[in-house]
Every structure is written in C-alpha cells, then in structure tokens.
Write an enzyme that holds these catalytic residues in place. Sequence first.
Site, PDB file in Angstrom:
ATOM      1  N   MET A  44     -12.379  11.379  15.478  1.00  0.00           N
ATOM      2  CA  MET A  44     -11.307  10.400  15.287  1.00  0.00           C
ATOM      3  C   MET A  44     -11.793   8.977  15.561  1.00  0.00           C
ATOM      4  O   MET A  44     -12.884   8.754  16.069  1.00  0.00           O
ATOM      5  CB  MET A  44     -10.131  10.737  16.206  1.00  0.00           C
ATOM      6  N   HIS A  45     -10.940   8.025  15.199  1.00  0.00           N
ATOM      7  CA  HIS A  45     -11.019   6.614  15.606  1.00  0.00           C
ATOM      8  C   HIS A  45     -12.103   5.777  14.929  1.00  0.00           C
ATOM      9  O   HIS A  45     -12.134   4.569  15.093  1.00  0.00           O
ATOM     10  CB  HIS A  45     -11.220   6.481  17.125  1.00  0.00           C
ATOM     11  N   ASP A  92      -9.994  16.040  14.916  1.00  0.00           N
ATOM     12  CA  ASP A  92     -10.690  17.218  15.430  1.00  0.00           C
ATOM     13  C   ASP A  92      -9.888  18.023  16.442  1.00  0.00           C
ATOM     14  O   ASP A  92      -9.859  19.257  16.386  1.00  0.00           O
ATOM     15  CB  ASP A  92     -12.064  16.844  15.985  1.00  0.00           C
TER      16      ASP A  92
END
Length: 478
Positions: free
Chosen positions: A76-77, A232
């Site tokens: 992520m991110h 995830d």
Amino acid sequence: MYLGLDLGTSGLKGVVVDAAQKIVAETTAPLTVSRPHDGWSEQSPADWVAAAEAVFAALPTQVRAGVRAIGLSGQMHGATLLDAADNVLRPSILWNDTRAHAEAAKLDADPRFRALTGNIVFPGFTAPKLLWVRAHEPDLYGRVAKVLLPKDYLRLWLTGEHVAEMSDAAGTSWLDTGARDWSEDLLAATGLGRDHMPRLVEGSEVSGRLRPEVAGRFGFAPGVVVAGGAGDNAAAGIGVGVVKAGQAFVSLGTSGVLFAANDGYRPDAATAVHTFCHALPGAWHQMGVILAATDALNWFARLTGASAAELTQSLGALQAPGKTRFLPYLGGERTPLNDAAIRGAFIGLEHATDRDAAVRAVLEGVTFAIRDCRDALAATGTRISRLLAVGGGSRSDYWLKAIATALGTPVQVPVAGDFGGAFGAARLAIMAATGAGAEIATLPAIDRTIDPDSQLSAAFDAGHACYRAARDAIRGLT
C-alpha cells in the site's frame, strides 16, 4: 481457474486456484528496493511489470489457458507518478519511505484529513509524498497526470485502465473513507484534483479485462476479468476469512499487523489505528501496525550470527518476562505512537542476560507492541473473539504462547497452506467473475489452538506495564 497476484516489496507472488479454491499452481519473482538516501525507499514500476512477466511465464501453459479471472493484492501507500502518456516520471516512493514526515505533519494539522479519512496522516501514506515532490521536484510535479498505487500500475499494464479500489485508496489520505469516494477537498490540499485519480471500484468488482496483447503473449484466454483486488492486508483478510466483526488475525511478518474486521465504520484517528475500507462492499476493517515484527528477530539473529529458527527452537516452555526488556522500534513506530523518530533499545541488561534471555526479550517486546495495538483497537470499541496467526513468525509456538497470554485470547494456527494476499486476491477474482460474495471467504481449517497461560497472565500484565514505562522514557532520546 483464478489467478491471484500479490505485489510485495520483496517479490511478486502468483497463486492459481480452481473453482473449489484448491491451489493448483504458484510461483514468485523477486524484487529489490533502492535506498539512495537515508529514509528513502523506492522501486521501479518497470520491475513490477518484469516480475509479472516472469510469474506468467513460469505458470504451466495449461494453467494460463484456463484462467478465467485475475485478482490483485499489493503493497500500500506507494506514490507512482505518471504523465499524460502514462510514462513513469520517477521511481515509486514506497510505503516504508519516511522522507515526507514534515509534509505529513503539515497535512495532519489540517483537521479535515482526520475527519474525512478517519486516520492520522502518516509519513508513509501517499498524499504527503506528493507534497514532498511538489517542494523538491517541482518540474516533475507539474507533469503529473495520474497518481497510482503500486498494484494499480500493474493493473494499468494488464488492462489499460486507471482503476483503484477502496481498501488501498483508503491508505492514501485522499479518500473519504466513510463515503468510499475521493475527497476533492483533500486532493486540493496537495494541489491535485479528481482527474489525477483513478476511478474507484470495490475489490470484488470487475475493474477491466486483460489486454489482448498480454493475453496473446502469455496464452491467456480472451476477455479474462481483472478484479478490483485489495491492499495487501485486506487481501490477506479475505484469504484467511476475516470478514465479519469479531474476527481478527495477527500477522508476524517483516512488520506486524493486528487486523480486525468491522461491520461498520468506527474511526478514531487519535489512537493511531488504521481504519480502512475492507475489500468487500459496505465493509471496513481496522489495523494496528508495528513496523518491526520478524524484522526485529532477524535483526537480532544477524547480530548473533545465528538464524532466527536457531534462536527460537531451544526456548522451551513459556516463561514470565525477565528483567531484560526490548523495545522493537528499529525504524520508528506507527500504532499507537505515530513516531518516526523513536528508536529501539535493550534495557535491564545484566550479567545473567544470556542469549536465550535476550531472544525472549525480543519476542516479548514485539508481543507487547501487538498488545498496544489490541488496546488501541479496543479504545474504538472493537472486540476480538477469534484470532488467527499468520506469517513467518507464527511458526514459533513460544511466540504465539506469549501473544495469547499477553492478549488473554486463544490464538488459532491454520493448517499448513497459503492464506495470504495472493490467495485472497484469487478469491476476489472468483467473486468478480462469478458474482459470489463474502460467503466464499471462509475461515481455514485450524491445526491447533494456543491457549493463554493463566498462571503467567499477571506476569505478562506487569511486563507490559514496564514495557510501556520504558517506551515513554526513551521517546525523544534519539
């Protein structure tokens, strides 16, 4: 058959399941991280595509030909910046990159961010990274036409579509998490607009279809569906069947996660709990996240020259916490501290501290950090009635016994098998292709249950209190 792809930091994993969710093939391709400066962590999106090509090529021909749908899971991110022609403008800035800590603090000081996203703006989230690019790479920033998360760049290669889904988008600091839509106000705070964002779908919905060029090159059938997928941890939640309130899992991977499903939206940003959309429509989840779980044990293993398995296999029965304490903040901490500067420490070292005592202290330190996460989730009203253990650290019964005792909750260990992000992504592929829902995200068969040691509960309560006092004492010393 259904293919799940999990784009991690260290590799891309592919898992193919049949209609009964039995794994029929799996393969991985490695990835590396570039760290050109202190606090930086980057990857080239071209490497993600190369990894996907390697995974596809490694699958048996007959398996590829039978794939009906693909699901995506991913780290992520990450900020993946594209120009108007979909050219990558710079290496993707990853989740564990901390260069944008000042920009994160600036955005977090704007009350709209916590109010709309339900979360603190952490340095690793996507929005502050765009402020950093605007300040330090202004010419490049001016060419940004689209911002994609890592797995969604892979989706672009697969389908030609700019699409994101709710669970991953919730970690950008641009999503109105309760409304499950981009916030134009929050985008404007970083100089962006809705046109810079991909369109949104739910994780179990169709996001596009495999491009004919990709299908033809690798022998996939025409029209393969690509599901929305998930970040995830949400994908892992689907993989282990944590989709209803009261269900939770603890992941002992490089980082540590205490993940709980919710039947409603209950944010409390001040706790540093992550409150995100789940990968299913109308569902949310919460996470307490610590940055070093097995990473802490592996660090100590490197220090001693022994393997992590060697360090843990001779510990015997669970013992009460000793005088030696370990604070696992090797690279800062998220829940509940939101402190990128804090660093780890051993305290209470004495002549009697041998290798086993130090190993127990490391395991206890991570355990107490997970208990901090449990307490933070409880402060929002979340209760955990069923806790599964996954990840590499779950192979240590000593560690699981410590967690069960510190949390006062039995810990269930699934039978051997892969229930991670790639498996969850494959389940989302089934949902997108068939119209199935949460009912197929069943809990795995349980191999054994680790019960709390009631005779040591008071000792672990006292150990946690000492841990918290030490934690508070070292803040600001680094």
